[in-house]
Scaffold this motif. Structure first.
Motif, short mmCIF file in Angstrom:
data_model
loop_
_atom_site.label_atom_id
_atom_site.label_comp_id
_atom_site.label_asym_id
_atom_site.label_seq_id
_atom_site.Cartn_x
_atom_site.Cartn_y
_atom_site.Cartn_z
N PHE A 90 0.84 -1.18 0.00
CA PHE A 90 0.00 0.00 0.00
C PHE A 90 0.88 1.23 0.00
N ALA A 91 0.54 2.15 -0.86
CA ALA A 91 1.27 3.41 -0.93
C ALA A 91 0.31 4.54 -0.58
N GLY A 92 0.83 5.53 0.12
CA GLY A 92 0.02 6.66 0.51
C GLY A 92 0.00 7.73 -0.56
N SER A 93 -0.89 8.68 -0.37
CA SER A 93 -0.94 9.86 -1.23
C SER A 93 -1.52 11.02 -0.42
N VAL A 94 -1.22 12.22 -0.88
CA VAL A 94 -1.73 13.42 -0.21
C VAL A 94 -1.76 14.56 -1.22
N THR A 95 -2.75 15.41 -1.09
CA THR A 95 -2.83 16.65 -1.86
C THR A 95 -2.97 17.78 -0.86
N GLY A 96 -2.15 18.81 -1.03
CA GLY A 96 -2.22 19.96 -0.12
C GLY A 96 -1.02 20.87 -0.30
N THR A 138 7.12 2.39 0.55
CA THR A 138 8.32 1.92 1.24
C THR A 138 8.85 3.01 2.16
N CYS A 139 9.66 2.62 3.10
CA CYS A 139 10.33 3.55 4.01
C CYS A 139 11.83 3.25 3.98
N MET A 140 12.43 3.38 2.80
CA MET A 140 13.83 3.03 2.62
C MET A 140 14.78 4.09 3.17
N ARG A 141 14.45 5.36 2.98
CA ARG A 141 15.35 6.44 3.40
C ARG A 141 15.33 6.62 4.91
N TRP A 142 14.17 6.46 5.51
CA TRP A 142 14.01 6.60 6.96
C TRP A 142 12.93 5.61 7.37
N ASP A 157 8.70 6.98 1.45
CA ASP A 157 9.46 7.54 0.34
C ASP A 157 8.51 8.14 -0.69
N ILE A 158 8.90 9.27 -1.25
CA ILE A 158 8.11 9.90 -2.29
C ILE A 158 8.42 9.23 -3.63
#
Length: 107
Positions: A17-23, A91-95, A100-101
Motif C-alpha cells: 500500500f502506498a500513501g498519497s496526499v494533496t495539499g 516503502t520507508c527506505m530512506r528513513w 518515500d516519495i
C-alpha cells in the motif's frame, strides 16, 4: 480450487500500500546528515504501513537527479503557496518511519 486460493492469497499479500496526499507544503526540513523531508497540509490516504504513525514524506535519494527535482518542486510549491500531489512509494527506505516519495506534481 485450493491451489487457486493459495496462489491468490500469495499474490494479494505481496501488494504494497502506498500513501498519497494533496495539499500545501507546510514544512521542508533538511538535516545536516542530508535527510530531506516534507510535511503537507492535507489528508493522507492509504498510508504505507511503515509510516502509518507519521505525517512526513521522505525524498528517497536527495543526491539523485530525481531527488533534486523533487526537492526543487517542493521548494517552489512552498514559495508559491500552491498545492502539490504526492504519491508514496509504499516503502520507508530512506528513513524507517517516513514513506518515500515516488511522485510529486503541482495541482
Amino acid at each position: 480450487m485450493k491451489l487457486f486460493i493459495s496462489v491468490f492469497l500469495l499474490i494479494s499479500s505481496s501488494f504494497v500500500f502506498a500513501g498519497s496526499v494533496t495539499g500545501t507544503v507546510s514544512r521542508i526540513i533538511v538535516r545536516d546528515d542530508g535527510l530531506h523531508y516534507v510535511y503537507i497540509n492535507g489528508e493522507i490516504l492509504n498510508r504505507a504501513e511503515c509510516a502509518k504513525d507519521y505525517k512526513y514524506w521522505m525524498i528517497k535519494d536527495e543526491n539523485s537527479t530525481y531527488g533534486k527535482s523533487q526537492y526543487s518542486l517542493l521548494l517552489a510549491a512552498k514559495a508559491s503557496g500552491k498545492a502539490v500531489y504526492i504519491e508514496g512509494a509504499g516503502t520507508c527506505m530512506r528513513w524507517g518511519d517516513g514513506e518515500d516519495i515516488k511522485y510529486v506534481s503541482f495541482n
